[in-house]
Motif scaffolding. Sequence first.
Motif, PDB file in Angstrom:
ATOM      1  N   MET A  34      -1.020   1.111  -8.474  1.00 18.68           N
ATOM      2  CA  MET A  34      -1.528   1.703  -8.978  1.00 18.68           C
ATOM      3  C   MET A  34      -2.362   2.971  -8.426  1.00 18.68           C
ATOM      4  O   MET A  34      -1.341   2.977  -7.260  1.00 18.68           O
ATOM      5  CB  MET A  34      -3.724   1.146  -8.448  1.00 18.68           C
ATOM      6  CG  MET A  34      -3.982  -0.321  -9.122  1.00 18.68           C
ATOM      7  SD  MET A  34      -3.806  -0.286 -10.777  1.00 18.68           S
ATOM      8  CE  MET A  34      -5.454   0.530 -11.150  1.00 18.68           C
ATOM      9  N   GLY A  35      -2.593   3.866  -9.389  1.00 16.19           N
ATOM     10  CA  GLY A  35      -1.913   5.179  -8.710  1.00 16.19           C
ATOM     11  C   GLY A  35      -3.402   6.305  -8.944  1.00 16.19           C
ATOM     12  O   GLY A  35      -4.249   6.061  -9.839  1.00 16.19           O
ATOM     13  N   TRP A  36      -3.208   7.327  -8.107  1.00 18.57           N
ATOM     14  CA  TRP A  36      -4.137   8.598  -8.224  1.00 18.57           C
ATOM     15  C   TRP A  36      -3.586   9.677  -8.776  1.00 18.57           C
ATOM     16  O   TRP A  36      -2.847  10.207  -8.058  1.00 18.57           O
ATOM     17  CB  TRP A  36      -5.564   8.670  -7.329  1.00 18.57           C
ATOM     18  CG  TRP A  36      -6.007   6.985  -6.731  1.00 18.57           C
ATOM     19  CD1 TRP A  36      -6.642   6.445  -6.342  1.00 18.57           C
ATOM     20  CD2 TRP A  36      -7.834   7.478  -7.486  1.00 18.57           C
ATOM     21  NE1 TRP A  36      -7.403   5.193  -6.142  1.00 18.57           N
ATOM     22  CE2 TRP A  36      -8.583   5.964  -7.011  1.00 18.57           C
ATOM     23  CE3 TRP A  36      -8.271   8.027  -8.662  1.00 18.57           C
ATOM     24  CZ2 TRP A  36      -9.201   5.352  -7.447  1.00 18.57           C
ATOM     25  CZ3 TRP A  36      -9.339   7.721  -9.189  1.00 18.57           C
ATOM     26  CH2 TRP A  36     -10.120   6.271  -8.403  1.00 18.57           C
ATOM     27  N   PHE A  37      -4.254  10.603  -9.697  1.00 19.83           N
ATOM     28  CA  PHE A  37      -3.594  11.809  -9.983  1.00 19.83           C
ATOM     29  C   PHE A  37      -5.078  12.707 -10.037  1.00 19.83           C
ATOM     30  O   PHE A  37      -6.334  12.071 -10.336  1.00 19.83           O
ATOM     31  CB  PHE A  37      -2.470  11.215 -11.328  1.00 19.83           C
ATOM     32  CG  PHE A  37      -1.940  11.030 -11.056  1.00 19.83           C
ATOM     33  CD1 PHE A  37      -1.443   9.311 -11.960  1.00 19.83           C
ATOM     34  CD2 PHE A  37      -0.814  11.239 -11.425  1.00 19.83           C
ATOM     35  CE1 PHE A  37      -0.403   8.334 -11.604  1.00 19.83           C
ATOM     36  CE2 PHE A  37       0.445  10.627 -11.664  1.00 19.83           C
ATOM     37  CZ  PHE A  37       0.609   9.323 -11.635  1.00 19.83           C
ATOM     38  N   ARG A  38      -4.368  13.977 -10.821  1.00 21.57           N
ATOM     39  CA  ARG A  38      -6.269  15.203 -10.342  1.00 21.57           C
ATOM     40  C   ARG A  38      -5.051  15.613 -10.995  1.00 21.57           C
ATOM     41  O   ARG A  38      -4.290  16.555 -11.230  1.00 21.57           O
ATOM     42  CB  ARG A  38      -6.126  15.243  -9.196  1.00 21.57           C
ATOM     43  CG  ARG A  38      -5.152  16.132  -8.221  1.00 21.57           C
ATOM     44  CD  ARG A  38      -5.493  17.028  -6.833  1.00 21.57           C
ATOM     45  NE  ARG A  38      -4.857  17.232  -6.171  1.00 21.57           N
ATOM     46  CZ  ARG A  38      -5.068  17.714  -4.894  1.00 21.57           C
ATOM     47  NH1 ARG A  38      -6.367  17.241  -4.364  1.00 21.57           N
ATOM     48  NH2 ARG A  38      -3.953  18.832  -4.119  1.00 21.57           N
ATOM     49  N   VAL A  48      -1.024  12.127  -7.094  1.00 23.74           N
ATOM     50  CA  VAL A  48      -2.435  12.130  -6.244  1.00 23.74           C
ATOM     51  C   VAL A  48      -1.679  10.860  -4.673  1.00 23.74           C
ATOM     52  O   VAL A  48      -1.287  11.515  -3.465  1.00 23.74           O
ATOM     53  CB  VAL A  48      -3.314  12.185  -6.107  1.00 23.74           C
ATOM     54  CG1 VAL A  48      -4.304  12.082  -4.453  1.00 23.74           C
ATOM     55  CG2 VAL A  48      -3.872  13.816  -6.745  1.00 23.74           C
ATOM     56  N   ALA A  49      -1.558   9.441  -5.261  1.00 28.60           N
ATOM     57  CA  ALA A  49      -1.381   8.270  -4.853  1.00 28.60           C
ATOM     58  C   ALA A  49      -0.829   7.446  -5.350  1.00 28.60           C
ATOM     59  O   ALA A  49      -1.166   6.859  -6.524  1.00 28.60           O
ATOM     60  CB  ALA A  49      -2.387   8.556  -3.397  1.00 28.60           C
ATOM     61  N   ARG A  50      -0.289   6.645  -4.495  1.00 31.16           N
ATOM     62  CA  ARG A  50       0.490   5.724  -5.120  1.00 31.16           C
ATOM     63  C   ARG A  50       0.285   4.107  -4.459  1.00 31.16           C
ATOM     64  O   ARG A  50       0.341   4.310  -3.130  1.00 31.16           O
ATOM     65  CB  ARG A  50       0.688   5.895  -6.037  1.00 31.16           C
ATOM     66  CG  ARG A  50       2.552   5.273  -5.683  1.00 31.16           C
ATOM     67  CD  ARG A  50       3.821   5.003  -6.709  1.00 31.16           C
ATOM     68  NE  ARG A  50       5.530   5.094  -6.196  1.00 31.16           N
ATOM     69  CZ  ARG A  50       5.831   6.158  -5.744  1.00 31.16           C
ATOM     70  NH1 ARG A  50       5.198   7.454  -6.357  1.00 31.16           N
ATOM     71  NH2 ARG A  50       7.059   6.384  -4.999  1.00 31.16           N
ATOM     72  N   ILE A  51       0.278   2.617  -4.568  1.00 28.32           N
ATOM     73  CA  ILE A  51      -0.550   2.096  -4.177  1.00 28.32           C
ATOM     74  C   ILE A  51       0.461   0.572  -4.889  1.00 28.32           C
ATOM     75  O   ILE A  51       0.108   0.535  -5.463  1.00 28.32           O
ATOM     76  CB  ILE A  51      -1.554   1.726  -3.763  1.00 28.32           C
ATOM     77  CG1 ILE A  51      -1.602   0.442  -2.302  1.00 28.32           C
ATOM     78  CG2 ILE A  51      -2.402   0.901  -4.592  1.00 28.32           C
ATOM     79  CD1 ILE A  51      -2.924  -0.019  -1.829  1.00 28.32           C
ATOM     80  N   SER A  52       1.315   0.096  -4.009  1.00 26.39           N
ATOM     81  CA  SER A  52       2.425  -1.259  -4.411  1.00 26.39           C
ATOM     82  C   SER A  52       0.661  -2.316  -5.098  1.00 26.39           C
ATOM     83  O   SER A  52      -0.131  -2.427  -4.609  1.00 26.39           O
ATOM     84  CB  SER A  52       2.813  -1.689  -3.045  1.00 26.39           C
ATOM     85  OG  SER A  52       2.451  -2.430  -2.225  1.00 26.39           O
ATOM     86  N   TRP A  53       1.570  -3.723  -5.847  1.00 26.38           N
ATOM     87  CA  TRP A  53       0.893  -4.599  -5.759  1.00 26.38           C
ATOM     88  C   TRP A  53      -0.196  -5.004  -4.842  1.00 26.38           C
ATOM     89  O   TRP A  53      -1.537  -5.412  -5.500  1.00 26.38           O
ATOM     90  CB  TRP A  53       0.973  -5.812  -7.172  1.00 26.38           C
ATOM     91  CG  TRP A  53       2.578  -6.406  -6.416  1.00 26.38           C
ATOM     92  CD1 TRP A  53       3.548  -5.582  -6.574  1.00 26.38           C
ATOM     93  CD2 TRP A  53       1.683  -7.859  -5.514  1.00 26.38           C
ATOM     94  NE1 TRP A  53       4.208  -6.949  -5.661  1.00 26.38           N
ATOM     95  CE2 TRP A  53       3.568  -7.968  -4.783  1.00 26.38           C
ATOM     96  CE3 TRP A  53       1.014  -8.179  -5.723  1.00 26.38           C
ATOM     97  CZ2 TRP A  53       3.744  -8.889  -4.308  1.00 26.38           C
ATOM     98  CZ3 TRP A  53       1.813  -9.471  -5.126  1.00 26.38           C
ATOM     99  CH2 TRP A  53       2.640  -9.704  -3.898  1.00 26.38           C
ATOM    100  N   SER A  54       0.686  -5.145  -3.515  1.00 23.70           N
ATOM    101  CA  SER A  54       0.087  -6.084  -2.650  1.00 23.70           C
ATOM    102  C   SER A  54      -0.312  -4.942  -1.638  1.00 23.70           C
ATOM    103  O   SER A  54      -1.339  -5.740  -1.009  1.00 23.70           O
ATOM    104  CB  SER A  54       1.683  -6.707  -2.108  1.00 23.70           C
ATOM    105  OG  SER A  54       2.064  -5.421  -1.432  1.00 23.70           O
ATOM    106  N   GLY A  55      -0.373  -3.858  -2.059  1.00 26.80           N
ATOM    107  CA  GLY A  55      -0.878  -3.270  -0.892  1.00 26.80           C
ATOM    108  C   GLY A  55      -0.359  -2.751   0.133  1.00 26.80           C
ATOM    109  O   GLY A  55      -0.502  -1.522   0.816  1.00 26.80           O
TER     110      GLY A  55
END
Length: 121
Positions: A34-38, A48-55
């Motif tokens: 999952m990711g965040w953009f702006r 902005v940021a991203r995170i793997s499936w496991s966190g």
Amino acid sequence: QVRLVESEGGWVQAGGSLRLSCAASGLTFSSYAMGWFRQGPGKEREFVARISWSGIGTYYSDSVKGRFTISRDNAKNTVYLQMNSLKPEDTAVYYCAARAQFGGNLPWEYWGQGTQVTVSS
């Protein structure tokens, strides 16, 4: 049908904090990064940021590193963006996104509708 729905953003004074959430449905959430953009006024959309499936894996843009924290709750199919020490330049429409891979340059497959964050000086 995949849906990513961001929480309502808001207005905050510089130096303040805000937490965004993004609820996912229609996909196996725990299998997606999952990711965040702006996108700020008059600017192109930026990562902005991203995170793997496991966190376990996270990655941030230099502009938010140390101030923003991305996290996820796979039991709730939700990803979060905790934003601290906000600056006026953080004013933007924030989008969450999902893709199968954490790293690399593959396109993000799914996008939310965006939520406005305004930081006043």
